[in-house]
Write an enzyme that holds these catalytic residues in place. Structure first.
Site, PDB file in Angstrom:
ATOM      1  N   CYS A  89       0.839  -1.206   0.000  1.00 32.20           N
ATOM      2  CA  CYS A  89       0.000   0.000   0.000  1.00 32.20           C
ATOM      3  C   CYS A  89       0.875   1.258   0.000  1.00 32.20           C
ATOM      4  O   CYS A  89       2.011   1.242   0.458  1.00 32.20           O
ATOM      5  CB  CYS A  89      -0.871  -0.025   1.250  1.00 32.20           C
ATOM      6  SG  CYS A  89      -1.886   1.439   1.485  1.00 32.20           S
TER       7      CYS A  89
ATOM      8  N   SER B 249       0.702   3.630   1.932  1.00 36.40           N
ATOM      9  CA  SER B 249       1.094   3.959   3.311  1.00 36.40           C
ATOM     10  C   SER B 249       2.348   3.198   3.739  1.00 36.40           C
ATOM     11  O   SER B 249       3.137   3.711   4.533  1.00 36.40           O
ATOM     12  CB  SER B 249      -0.031   3.654   4.297  1.00 36.40           C
ATOM     13  OG  SER B 249      -1.189   4.311   3.925  1.00 36.40           O
TER      14      SER B 249
ATOM     15  N   HIS C  76       4.979   5.299   2.557  1.00 34.13           N
ATOM     16  CA  HIS C  76       5.145   6.478   3.429  1.00 34.13           C
ATOM     17  C   HIS C  76       5.970   6.109   4.667  1.00 34.13           C
ATOM     18  O   HIS C  76       6.734   6.911   5.181  1.00 34.13           O
ATOM     19  CB  HIS C  76       3.789   7.010   3.920  1.00 34.13           C
ATOM     20  CG  HIS C  76       2.923   7.623   2.858  1.00 34.13           C
ATOM     21  ND1 HIS C  76       3.412   8.182   1.711  1.00 34.13           N
ATOM     22  CD2 HIS C  76       1.581   7.782   2.775  1.00 34.13           C
ATOM     23  CE1 HIS C  76       2.417   8.643   0.981  1.00 34.13           C
ATOM     24  NE2 HIS C  76       1.285   8.403   1.598  1.00 34.13           N
TER      25      HIS C  76
ATOM     26  N   HIS D 121      -0.027  -4.177   5.854  1.00 35.80           N
ATOM     27  CA  HIS D 121      -1.291  -4.124   6.597  1.00 35.80           C
ATOM     28  C   HIS D 121      -2.475  -4.443   5.677  1.00 35.80           C
ATOM     29  O   HIS D 121      -3.573  -3.958   5.894  1.00 35.80           O
ATOM     30  CB  HIS D 121      -1.461  -2.728   7.219  1.00 35.80           C
ATOM     31  CG  HIS D 121      -1.441  -1.640   6.205  1.00 35.80           C
ATOM     32  ND1 HIS D 121      -0.287  -1.023   5.799  1.00 35.80           N
ATOM     33  CD2 HIS D 121      -2.434  -1.096   5.475  1.00 35.80           C
ATOM     34  CE1 HIS D 121      -0.576  -0.147   4.870  1.00 35.80           C
ATOM     35  NE2 HIS D 121      -1.867  -0.172   4.635  1.00 35.80           N
TER      36      HIS D 121
ATOM     37  N   CYS E 152      -7.431  -3.097   2.943  1.00 32.57           N
ATOM     38  CA  CYS E 152      -7.113  -1.662   3.012  1.00 32.57           C
ATOM     39  C   CYS E 152      -7.495  -0.955   1.718  1.00 32.57           C
ATOM     40  O   CYS E 152      -8.553  -0.338   1.630  1.00 32.57           O
ATOM     41  CB  CYS E 152      -5.643  -1.413   3.343  1.00 32.57           C
ATOM     42  SG  CYS E 152      -5.213   0.341   3.331  1.00 32.57           S
TER      43      CYS E 152
HETATM   44  N1  COD Z   1      -0.743  15.639  -7.599  1.00 36.59           N
HETATM   45  C1  COD Z   1      -1.403  14.665  -8.258  1.00 36.59           C
HETATM   46  N2  COD Z   1      -1.118  13.342  -8.099  1.00 36.59           N
HETATM   47  C2  COD Z   1      -0.124  13.015  -7.268  1.00 36.59           C
HETATM   48  C3  COD Z   1       0.636  13.982  -6.564  1.00 36.59           C
HETATM   49  C4  COD Z   1       0.281  15.350  -6.765  1.00 36.59           C
HETATM   50  N3  COD Z   1       0.926  16.333  -6.125  1.00 36.59           N
HETATM   51  N4  COD Z   1       1.559  13.343  -5.830  1.00 36.59           N
HETATM   52  C5  COD Z   1       1.396  12.032  -6.046  1.00 36.59           C
HETATM   53  N5  COD Z   1       0.377  11.816  -6.923  1.00 36.59           N
HETATM   54  C6  COD Z   1      -0.150  10.554  -7.383  1.00 36.59           C
HETATM   55  C7  COD Z   1       0.886   9.515  -7.736  1.00 36.59           C
HETATM   56  O1  COD Z   1       1.381   9.670  -9.029  1.00 36.59           O
HETATM   57  C8  COD Z   1       0.089   8.216  -7.559  1.00 36.59           C
HETATM   58  O2  COD Z   1      -0.525   7.801  -8.744  1.00 36.59           O
HETATM   59  C9  COD Z   1      -0.985   8.569  -6.522  1.00 36.59           C
HETATM   60  O3  COD Z   1      -0.912   9.977  -6.325  1.00 36.59           O
HETATM   61  C10 COD Z   1      -0.775   7.872  -5.160  1.00 36.59           C
HETATM   62  O4  COD Z   1      -0.974   6.539  -5.351  1.00 36.59           O
HETATM   63  P1  COD Z   1      -0.094   5.350  -4.717  1.00 36.59           P
HETATM   64  O5  COD Z   1      -0.379   4.132  -5.561  1.00 36.59           O
HETATM   65  O6  COD Z   1       1.294   5.801  -4.511  1.00 36.59           O
HETATM   66  O7  COD Z   1      -0.716   5.120  -3.302  1.00 36.59           O
HETATM   67  P2  COD Z   1      -2.119   4.474  -2.888  1.00 36.59           P
HETATM   68  O8  COD Z   1      -3.182   4.629  -3.864  1.00 36.59           O
HETATM   69  O9  COD Z   1      -1.861   3.118  -2.321  1.00 36.59           O
HETATM   70  O10 COD Z   1      -2.492   5.534  -1.858  1.00 36.59           O
HETATM   71  C11 COD Z   1      -2.484   5.570  -0.603  1.00 36.59           C
HETATM   72  C12 COD Z   1      -2.478   6.964  -0.023  1.00 36.59           C
HETATM   73  C13 COD Z   1      -1.279   7.717  -0.576  1.00 36.59           C
HETATM   74  C14 COD Z   1      -3.753   7.705  -0.287  1.00 36.59           C
HETATM   75  C15 COD Z   1      -2.275   6.702   1.475  1.00 36.59           C
HETATM   76  O11 COD Z   1      -2.197   7.869   2.168  1.00 36.59           O
HETATM   77  C16 COD Z   1      -3.362   5.802   2.040  1.00 36.59           C
HETATM   78  O12 COD Z   1      -3.267   4.598   1.975  1.00 36.59           O
HETATM   79  N6  COD Z   1      -4.426   6.339   2.579  1.00 36.59           N
HETATM   80  C17 COD Z   1      -5.469   5.532   3.128  1.00 36.59           C
HETATM   81  C18 COD Z   1      -5.773   6.050   4.450  1.00 36.59           C
HETATM   82  C19 COD Z   1      -5.729   5.076   5.512  1.00 36.59           C
HETATM   83  O13 COD Z   1      -6.771   4.670   5.929  1.00 36.59           O
HETATM   84  N7  COD Z   1      -4.528   4.716   5.995  1.00 36.59           N
HETATM   85  C20 COD Z   1      -4.312   3.892   7.116  1.00 36.59           C
HETATM   86  C21 COD Z   1      -3.557   2.667   6.760  1.00 36.59           C
HETATM   87  S1  COD Z   1      -3.221   2.542   5.094  1.00 36.59           S
HETATM   88 ZN    ZN Z   2      -3.047   0.838   3.435  1.00 36.82          ZN
END
Ligand code: COD
Ligand code: ZN
Length: 382
Positions: free
Chosen positions: A54, A56, A59, A75, A182
Site C-alpha cells: 500500500c 502507506s 510512506h 497491513h 485496506c
Molecule cells: N498531484 C497529483 N497526483 C499526485 C501527486 C500530486 N501532487 N503526488 C502524487 N500523486 C499521485 C501519484 O502519481 C500516484 O498515482 C498517486 O498519487 C498515489 O498513489 P499510490 O499508488 O502511490 O498510493 P495508494 O493509492 O496506495 O495511496 C495511498 C495513499 C497515498 C492515499 C495513502 O495515504 C493511504 O493509503 N491512505 C489511506 C488512508 C488510511 O486509511 N490509511 C491507514 C492505513 S493505510
Molecule cells: Zn493501506
C-alpha cells in the site's frame, strides 16, 4: 532456510519463518529468518497467503509516516488461521481471514456508535508497534521487532489480536481478497458510504493509485456520470479511463491551480471530490474543487507527520462539507466479509485494481514498482 509448514504440530510453539524487516527508514527491506511466538490470550497466529503493498507502507519506508523500527510492515493481508490463543471465539484454526489494520472491538465508543468505525484500540494515529499487552511476538537475530498497525503482513506468519482478524467465506479466492483489507475498501467505501455519491453526479478523484482507483470504481458503481481523475503521472491515465474516469488532468500541464481548472470544467465545481494522495496542498485543492454550496470533499490520504493544513473558513460557510474516513467507513469485522461475498458474486471488481503479482521474496521489486509509478496495486504471494 527452511520454510515453516502449517500443521497442528506448530500450535503452542515458536515458528521460524521468513519476514521482510524494516531496520531503518529509506532503505530496502531485508528478508530475514524471524521467530514468531505463539498467540497469547485474545490473539491469533496466521499463515499469510497474500498481501498488497500500500502507499502507506511506502510512506513508512520513506519516513513521512514514522513508526517504531525495526518493524515488519504490511497491513493488507489475507491468510489462514494457524492457531488461536485463550478465549478466542470468532475464528478457529483453518479459517480463511482478512488481516486488517483497523480493529473492531465491538466494545468501545466508536464501535458501539452506529456510524463510528475508528475503533479506540487502533494503532495507526500514534503507532507504538506492540500488542495491547506492550510486547511483541517477533524476534530477529535476538532483537525484538515491532509490528505495524497490529497487522504485519510482510511475513510468512504473523500474530494479531482477534479484534483485527476478519473471518471470510471458506471459498474466497485468497490471492486477490487481501486488498479488501485496506486499499480497495478505503477507496470504494469513501465513495459509496462516506460521500454517498449520487447518480448523475460529477466527481473528482485526486490521485489515481490503488486507493484512488477504488474511489473511481465506487463513484461509477454509485452512478456518477462524470469522473475527473487528477494525477501527475500520465502513465496512470489509461488504466483510470478503463476503470471509469471520463476526463484525466495532469496539474503540471496547467499554469493555474488545478482547482481553478476543475471549476472552469464543471461550471460551479464538482458534487464530490476525493483526496487520495496525502499532501496538504492536494487536500486544499480537493476542497476548493467542490461546489461551494453543496459539494462534499472526502480526505483519504495520510498526510505527513505533524503537518497542518489551512484554508479560508468561508469555504465551509457557504455550505461545502469536508470530511474524512478510514477504510471507507466500514466496521471491519462486520462489513469486510460482505465485501468478499460481493466480490465472489462479481458485484465489485477488485481484480482490476491489481496490476502486478510477485513472490513475497521479491518485495523490494514491488516497492520499486510503486515508487516508480509503474503499478496500481502489487500483490505479494507467499
Ligand atoms: N498531484 C497529483 N497526483 C499526485 C501527486 C500530486 N501532487 N503526488 C502524487 N500523486 C499521485 C501519484 O502519481 C500516484 O498515482 C498517486 O498519487 C498515489 O498513489 P499510490 O499508488 O502511490 O498510493 P495508494 O493509492 O496506495 O495511496 C495511498 C495513499 C497515498 C492515499 C495513502 O495515504 C493511504 O493509503 N491512505 C489511506 C488512508 C488510511 O486509511 N490509511 C491507514 C492505513 S493505510
Ligand atoms: Zn493501506
Amino acid at each position: 532456510m527452511k520454510q515453516a509448514k502449517f500443521c497442528v504440530e506448530t500450535t503452542g510453539k515458536v515458528i521460524t519463518c521468513r519476514a521482510a524487516i524494516a531496520w531503518t527508514s529509506n532503505a530496502p527491506l531485508s528478508i530475514e529468518e524471524v521467530e514468531v511466538d505463539p498467540p497469547k490470550a485474545g490473539e491469533v497466529r496466521i499463515k499469510v497467503i497474500s498481501s498488497g503493498i500500500c502507499g502507506s507502507d511506502n510512506h513508512i519506508i520513506n519516513g513521512t509516516y514514522p513508526v517504531p523500527l525495526p518493524a515488519i510492515l504490511g497491513h493488507e493481508g489475507a491468510g489462514v488461521v494457524e492457531s488461536i490463543g485463550e478465549g478466542v471465539s470468532t475464528v478457529k484454526p483453518g479459517d480463511k481471514v482478512i488481516l486488517t489494520f483497523l480493529p473492531q472491538c465491538r466494545e468501545c465508543d466508536s464501535c458501539l456508535h452506529a456510524k463510528g468505525n475508528c475503533c479506540l484500540k487502533e494503532d495507526i494515529f500514534s503507532p507504538v508497534g506492540l500488542m495491547l499487552d506492550g510486547t511483541t511476538r517477533f524476534t530477529c537475530r535476538g532483537r525484538k521487532v515491532h509490528n505495524v498497525f497490529g497487522t504485519s503482513t510482510f511475513t510468512e506468519y504473523t500474530v494479531m489480536h482477534e479484534i483485527s482478524v476478519v473471518k471470510i467465506d471458506d471459498d474466497a479466492p485468497m490471492e486477490n481478497v487481501c486488498i479488501l483489507a485496506c486499499g480497495f475498501t478505503t477507496g470504494y467505501g469513501a465513495a459509496v458510504n462516506r460521500a454517498q455519491v449520487t447518480p448523475g453526479s460529477t466527481c473528482v478523484v485526486f490521485g489515481l493509485g490503488g486507493v484512488g482507483s477504488a474511489v473511481v470504481l465506487g463513484c461509477k458503481a454509485a452512478g456518477a456520470s462524470r469522473i475527473i481523475g487528477i494525477d501527475i503521472n500520465e502513465g496512470k491515465f489509461e488504466k483510470a479511463k478503463a476503470l471509469g474516469v471520463t476526463d484525466c488532468l495532469n496539474p503540471r500541464n496547467f499554469k493555474k491551480p488545478i482547482q481553478q481548472v476543475v471549476m472552469e470544467m464543471t461550471g460551479l465545481g464538482a458534487d464530490f471530490t476525493f483526496e487520495a494522495i496525502g499532501t496538504t496542498d492536494t487536500m486544499v485543492a480537493a476542497l476548493e474543487s467542490c461546489n461551494m454550496s453543496y459539494g462534499v470533499c472526502v480526505i483519504i490520504g495520510v498526510s505527513p507527520a505533524k503537518s497542518q493544513f489551512s484554508f479560508d473558513p468561508m469555504k465551509l460557510l457557504s455550505g461545502r462539507t469536508l470530511k474524512g474516513c478510514l477504510i471507507g467507513e466500514y466496521k471491519t469485522r462486520d462489513c469486510i466479509p460482505l465485501l468478499v461475498c460481493d466480490y465472489m458474486k462479481k458485484k465489485i471488481d477488485v481484480d482490476s485494481v491489481i496490476t502486478h503479482k510477485l513472490p513475497f521474496i521479491k518485495i523490494n521489486q514491488g516497492f520499486e514498482l510503486l515508487q516508480s509509478g509503474k503499478c496500481i496495486r502489487c500483490v505479494l504471494l507467499f
